[in-house]
Write a protein that holds these residues in place. Sequence first.
Motif, short mmCIF file in Angstrom:
data_model
loop_
_atom_site.label_atom_id
_atom_site.label_comp_id
_atom_site.label_asym_id
_atom_site.label_seq_id
_atom_site.Cartn_x
_atom_site.Cartn_y
_atom_site.Cartn_z
N MET A 1 0.86 -1.19 0.00
CA MET A 1 0.00 0.00 0.00
C MET A 1 0.90 1.24 0.00
O MET A 1 1.58 1.52 0.97
N SER A 2 0.95 1.95 -1.13
CA SER A 2 1.76 3.16 -1.20
C SER A 2 0.96 4.27 -1.85
O SER A 2 0.16 4.02 -2.76
N PHE A 3 1.19 5.47 -1.38
CA PHE A 3 0.41 6.62 -1.83
C PHE A 3 1.17 7.40 -2.89
O PHE A 3 2.33 7.75 -2.71
N ASP A 4 0.49 7.67 -4.00
CA ASP A 4 1.09 8.44 -5.09
C ASP A 4 0.15 9.59 -5.42
O ASP A 4 -0.86 9.40 -6.08
N ASN A 5 0.48 10.81 -4.95
CA ASN A 5 -0.44 11.92 -5.19
C ASN A 5 -0.22 12.57 -6.54
O ASN A 5 -0.80 13.61 -6.83
N SER A 6 0.61 11.96 -7.39
CA SER A 6 0.74 12.45 -8.76
C SER A 6 -0.31 11.84 -9.68
O SER A 6 -0.42 12.21 -10.84
N GLN A 7 -1.09 10.88 -9.13
CA GLN A 7 -2.15 10.27 -9.94
C GLN A 7 -3.18 11.33 -10.36
O GLN A 7 -3.51 12.21 -9.58
N LYS A 8 -3.65 11.20 -11.58
CA LYS A 8 -4.70 12.09 -12.06
C LYS A 8 -6.04 11.40 -11.83
O LYS A 8 -6.27 10.29 -12.31
N ILE A 9 -6.91 12.11 -11.10
CA ILE A 9 -8.18 11.51 -10.66
C ILE A 9 -9.34 12.26 -11.29
O ILE A 9 -9.33 13.49 -11.39
N GLY A 10 -10.35 11.51 -11.70
CA GLY A 10 -11.54 12.11 -12.29
C GLY A 10 -12.79 11.78 -11.51
O GLY A 10 -12.94 10.66 -11.01
N ILE A 11 -13.67 12.78 -11.39
CA ILE A 11 -14.99 12.57 -10.78
C ILE A 11 -16.05 12.78 -11.85
O ILE A 11 -16.06 13.81 -12.53
N LEU A 12 -16.93 11.79 -12.01
CA LEU A 12 -18.06 11.95 -12.92
C LEU A 12 -19.22 12.55 -12.13
O LEU A 12 -19.74 11.94 -11.19
N GLY A 13 -19.58 13.76 -12.50
CA GLY A 13 -20.61 14.51 -11.78
C GLY A 13 -20.00 15.67 -11.03
O GLY A 13 -18.98 15.51 -10.35
N GLY A 14 -20.61 16.84 -11.15
CA GLY A 14 -20.05 18.04 -10.55
C GLY A 14 -20.92 18.69 -9.50
O GLY A 14 -20.82 19.88 -9.26
N GLY A 15 -21.78 17.88 -8.86
CA GLY A 15 -22.71 18.42 -7.87
C GLY A 15 -22.09 18.62 -6.50
O GLY A 15 -20.86 18.64 -6.35
N GLN A 16 -22.97 18.73 -5.49
CA GLN A 16 -22.48 19.05 -4.15
C GLN A 16 -21.61 17.96 -3.55
O GLN A 16 -20.66 18.25 -2.81
N LEU A 17 -21.88 16.70 -3.88
CA LEU A 17 -21.04 15.63 -3.34
C LEU A 17 -19.64 15.72 -3.92
O LEU A 17 -18.65 15.54 -3.21
N GLY A 18 -19.56 16.05 -5.20
CA GLY A 18 -18.25 16.26 -5.82
C GLY A 18 -17.52 17.43 -5.20
O GLY A 18 -16.31 17.38 -4.97
N LYS A 19 -18.26 18.49 -4.91
CA LYS A 19 -17.65 19.67 -4.29
C LYS A 19 -17.02 19.31 -2.95
O LYS A 19 -15.88 19.71 -2.65
N MET A 20 -17.75 18.55 -2.14
CA MET A 20 -17.23 18.17 -0.83
C MET A 20 -16.09 17.17 -0.94
O MET A 20 -15.16 17.18 -0.13
N LEU A 21 -16.13 16.32 -1.96
CA LEU A 21 -15.00 15.42 -2.21
C LEU A 21 -13.74 16.21 -2.57
O LEU A 21 -12.64 15.90 -2.10
N ILE A 22 -13.90 17.23 -3.41
CA ILE A 22 -12.73 18.02 -3.82
C ILE A 22 -12.16 18.78 -2.63
O ILE A 22 -10.94 18.86 -2.45
#
Length: 380
Positions: A1-22
């Motif tokens: 288990m290793s963390f790589d914050n250079s990964q490019k991540i996509g969220i499908l949907g731009g509503g309030q749940l996405g806002k709080m995730l970001i």
Amino acid sequence: MSFDNSQKIGILGGGQLGKMLIQTALDLDLDISVLDNDPDCPCKSIATNFVKGDISDFQTVYDFGKDLDVLTIEIENVNIESLKKLESEGKKVFPQPHIVENIKNKCTQKQFFKDHDIPTSEFILVSGLKEIADNKEFLPAVNKIGVGGYDGRGVQTIRTEADIEKGFDAPGILEKFVDFDKELAVIVARNSDGEIKTFPVVEMVFHPVANLVEYLFSPAAISNHIAEKANKIAIQTIEAYSLVGLLAVEMFVTKSGEILVNEVAPRPHNSGHHTQKANLVSQYDQHWRAILNLPLGDTKDISMAAMVNILGEENHEGIAQVEGLEKILGQDNVFPFFYGKKKTKPFRKMGHVSILADDFDKLKEKVNFVQENLKVVSKK
């Protein structure tokens, strides 16, 4: 288990749940792209990269995801076939597309519960109004449309034969009406290594007209036995799916103490907003930990809490305007959160308020205060 914050991540949907995730993703310095068809969606101004496009269109989703490393959702109404193709090409897609496909259709979701011995109400699958009429001995029942229902839409109670015309002339389910005592929810998380953690059980109170959560209390006022049973069922459900990410499991507690799973959502959920203030780790933190295969956080609550949905006022449609915010901010331990939606309409979710207190009576008093004083109306 290793963390790589250079990964490019996509969220499908731009509503309030996405806002709080970001907002939570910023703590981990994650690179987040968002796909949504609304150029004024809540995520537009805070995503690393915003793409305007239809999340239900195959090519749009594929073009969005092909240069990303990890994809996730904030709503189930996404193009499943495109996500499956991206997954087959090595992209990490969580929750897994075949699970979203099952859950987004209430017919296959309900059948999954039955096939995996997950306790749920008695039901039959129906093709439309004629088949509901042919099964009138099943009434009283709740008719749910198979695909497309959301935020209280697509659900109709049919108590008598005279109510059948209120049902949906489309494929769906007819659920035997449950005379329940309480409606509960458990948010449970699972990472790729199989680690699982649940949040404390919450009790939900639904709006009598809009059929969506009006407010909730955490933890639910239930016995330890019922809480343990609810947690066990939530864990059983996420294990049955082998889902990576978050699963919100909504349940009924019957008058006899039986717990029945009503439905599930494979993403952050309305029943977990309060965790932003009331728990050591929020549901949004936990979502990232789960899909990036990081150790799951401690879900312990640090306070009793309530959450009130801020709904657009009846008879108001147009540019949104908030009234009563000063009164709300004058209260101790009351935390409003607005979604950034430019336009309001009746019962549209415009924000929520998290409330902390040290006993149930104080929580209820503050819930009433918020409901009476905080309004979202349309500008005159």
